[in-house]
Design an enzyme around this catalytic site. Structure first.
Site, PDB file in Angstrom:
ATOM      1  N   LYS A  40       4.441  -2.146  -8.651  1.00 19.78           N
ATOM      2  CA  LYS A  40       4.100  -0.732  -8.424  1.00 19.78           C
ATOM      3  C   LYS A  40       5.343   0.155  -8.336  1.00 19.78           C
ATOM      4  O   LYS A  40       5.296   1.315  -8.673  1.00 19.78           O
ATOM      5  CB  LYS A  40       3.256  -0.596  -7.156  1.00 19.78           C
ATOM      6  CG  LYS A  40       4.023  -0.952  -5.903  1.00 19.78           C
ATOM      7  CD  LYS A  40       3.148  -0.958  -4.658  1.00 19.78           C
ATOM      8  CE  LYS A  40       4.023  -1.116  -3.430  1.00 19.78           C
ATOM      9  NZ  LYS A  40       3.427  -1.868  -2.340  1.00 19.78           N
ATOM     10  N   ARG A 135      -0.778  -1.334   9.526  1.00 21.54           N
ATOM     11  CA  ARG A 135      -1.376  -0.816   8.296  1.00 21.54           C
ATOM     12  C   ARG A 135      -2.627  -1.662   8.076  1.00 21.54           C
ATOM     13  O   ARG A 135      -3.444  -1.737   8.989  1.00 21.54           O
ATOM     14  CB  ARG A 135      -0.375  -0.851   7.132  1.00 21.54           C
ATOM     15  CG  ARG A 135      -0.757   0.146   6.028  1.00 21.54           C
ATOM     16  CD  ARG A 135       0.220   0.178   4.867  1.00 21.54           C
ATOM     17  NE  ARG A 135       0.076  -0.987   3.989  1.00 21.54           N
ATOM     18  CZ  ARG A 135       0.829  -1.211   2.912  1.00 21.54           C
ATOM     19  NH1 ARG A 135       1.783  -0.349   2.576  1.00 21.54           N
ATOM     20  NH2 ARG A 135       0.640  -2.270   2.170  1.00 21.54           N
TER      21      ARG A 135
HETATM   22  C1  LIG Z   1       4.255  -2.822  -1.875  1.00 20.76           C
HETATM   23  C2  LIG Z   1       3.715  -4.049  -1.288  1.00 20.76           C
HETATM   24  C3  LIG Z   1       4.460  -5.250  -1.359  1.00 20.76           C
HETATM   25  C4  LIG Z   1       5.853  -5.322  -1.944  1.00 20.76           C
HETATM   26  O1  LIG Z   1       6.803  -4.750  -1.088  1.00 20.76           O
HETATM   27  P1  LIG Z   1       8.376  -4.779  -1.412  1.00 20.76           P
HETATM   28  O2  LIG Z   1       8.982  -4.213  -0.201  1.00 20.76           O
HETATM   29  O3  LIG Z   1       8.581  -3.947  -2.619  1.00 20.76           O
HETATM   30  O4  LIG Z   1       8.765  -6.193  -1.637  1.00 20.76           O
HETATM   31  C5  LIG Z   1       3.857  -6.396  -0.860  1.00 20.76           C
HETATM   32  N1  LIG Z   1       2.627  -6.374  -0.307  1.00 20.76           N
HETATM   33  C6  LIG Z   1       1.895  -5.252  -0.213  1.00 20.76           C
HETATM   34  C7  LIG Z   1       0.544  -5.308   0.399  1.00 20.76           C
HETATM   35  C8  LIG Z   1       2.426  -4.053  -0.688  1.00 20.76           C
HETATM   36  O5  LIG Z   1       1.689  -2.932  -0.591  1.00 20.76           O
END
Ligand SMILES: *Cc1c(COP(=O)(O)O)cnc(C)c1O
Length: 374
Positions: A40, A135
């Site tokens: 993302k 969250r």
């Molecule tokens: C964005 C996200 C990640 C990845 O996080 P990074 O800090 O980019 O490694 C992993 N798990 C969830 C649920 C996320 O929303």
């Protein structure tokens, strides 16, 4: 027109992303952990996704279902993971195109089961436990366990794939041996009750990697969902202080063109009100300074505080939607209007820059480097 000379330009070094991916896949593998590559942060740019797949990521993950569907349509077949709970209107597409979803609501899981039945298709879910970051996820462990048993014993098409957690997002809580071990204990309890091993215990994101590097990750954790460390690679080095000479924190570089250079006062003149975004910033009077304006702005990178000037003696002063002001007084370089300045960045900038249609993207690939060196 030579698009490599159209600015602002985001130069994406696929070789460096490949190095980061292979290095992290390897060190995680040693601990029995596989990686879901989270895409993302780069708007699922297919060139980058290919590198993650080639580098050994077991899954491709995103919180945006459109990105995962887009990749399927481009023929990328890797097992995919939707890491944000699906919305109502996404249920049908989730079953159609997504292999695994993260979930924390029975109501949604029941809708997924119903849709599975319609499409005569199975679907895997990972139940999320909130360990204090506040969250997503079940806050109550018994509620999560009950839901796991409910899926295992009552649902035909939804398969309980495992459990997971997410930290360091809202509550900025650090993953630790203790909080992740608690997740593993819950997994153990579920495994005992269902009489089989869970396939996946997903212990978080980039911020869990320090536990891997320090050899403090609980044994049972067998998956991490990694975005930043693969794509940007800056946090472990700049925030966490690890010396990782096999990793690159300059996978992406923003290049922008100077459109004005002038010596100006540093304290605005007249009655102060609000800036372009309704904020009341404070200004420090540093006298007259030489400053450059670059043709790039908040619309492209959003946060100027996360940009890292790559030339020595350059300091970011501020930005508006389309202008970035930098102090060049202390620079040894004799900058001219029309010159190009380069910036490294943190994750937030890549998130925005890769999705901006105003930013030209240029990919550096292995073959080109070889050509350069030949
Ligand atoms: C964005 C996200 C990640 C990845 O996080 P990074 O800090 O980019 O490694 C992993 N798990 C969830 C649920 C996320 O929303």
């Amino acid at each position: 027109m030579d698009t490599t000379k159209c600015y602002p330009l985001l130069e994406i070094n696929l070789n460096k992303i490949s190095d980061n991916t292979k290095y992290l896949v390897d060190i995680c593998k040693e601990k029995g952990i596989n990686i879901a590559g989270v895409i993302k942060g780069v708007n699922a740019q297919p060139q980058i996704v290919d590198v993650l797949v080639e580098g050994g990521c077991k899954y491709l993950a995103s919180s945006r279902i459109e990105q995962l569907i887009g990749l399927k349509e481009k023929g990328i077949k890797k097992e995919n993971m939707l890491i944000r709970m699906p919305m109502r209107h996404e249920i049908k597409e989730a079953i159609q195109h997504i292999d695994i979803t993260l979930n924390s609501e029975v109501k949604t899981i029941n809708l997924l089961e119903k849709e599975c039945k319609k499409q005569n298709k199975e679907h895997k879910v990972i139940l999320m436990m909130d360990l204090g970051d506040l969250r997503e996820g079940f806050f109550n462990k018994d509620e999560l366990i009950d839901t796991a048993l409910y899926i295992e014993n009552n649902l035909k098409y939804i398969k309980l794939y495992g459990i997971g957690t997410n930290l360091s997002c809202y509550g900025s809580i650090k993953p630790s041996y203790e909080n992740l071990n608690y997740l593993c204990e819950i997994a153990g309890e579920i495994e005992y009750k269902i009489g089989r091993k869970l396939d996946i215990i997903s212990g978080g994101s980039t911020t869990t990697l320090p536990l891997v590097l320090d050899d403090k990750i609980p044994d049972k954790i067998n998956n991490l969902r990694i975005g930043e460390a693969l794509l940007v690679g800056r946090d472990l080095i700049d925030y966490w202080g690890y010396e990782l000479n096999k990793m690159h924190k300059d996978t992406m570089i923003l290049k922008a063109e100077i459109i004005e250079i002038k010596e100006k006062p540093t304290y605005p003149i007249g009655e102060m009100f609000l800036d372009a975004f309704g904020n009341k910033p404070t200004y420090e009077d540093k006298g007259i300074r030489k400053r450059a304006i670059l043709a790039v702005g908040k619309q492209d990178f959003v946060n100027d505080r996360d940009l890292v000037p790559l030339d020595e003696g350059i300091e970011i002063v501020g930005s508006s939607s389309d202008h970035l002001i930098v102090d060049i007084q202390n620079s040894q370089i004799n900058f001219q209007v029309g010159d190009i300045m380069s910036f490294g960045m943190f994750y937030s900038n890549t998130l925005y820059l890769t999705s901006s249609k105003y930013v030209n993207k240029y990919y550096i690939q292995l073959e080109e480097l070889e050509k350069e060196y030949a």
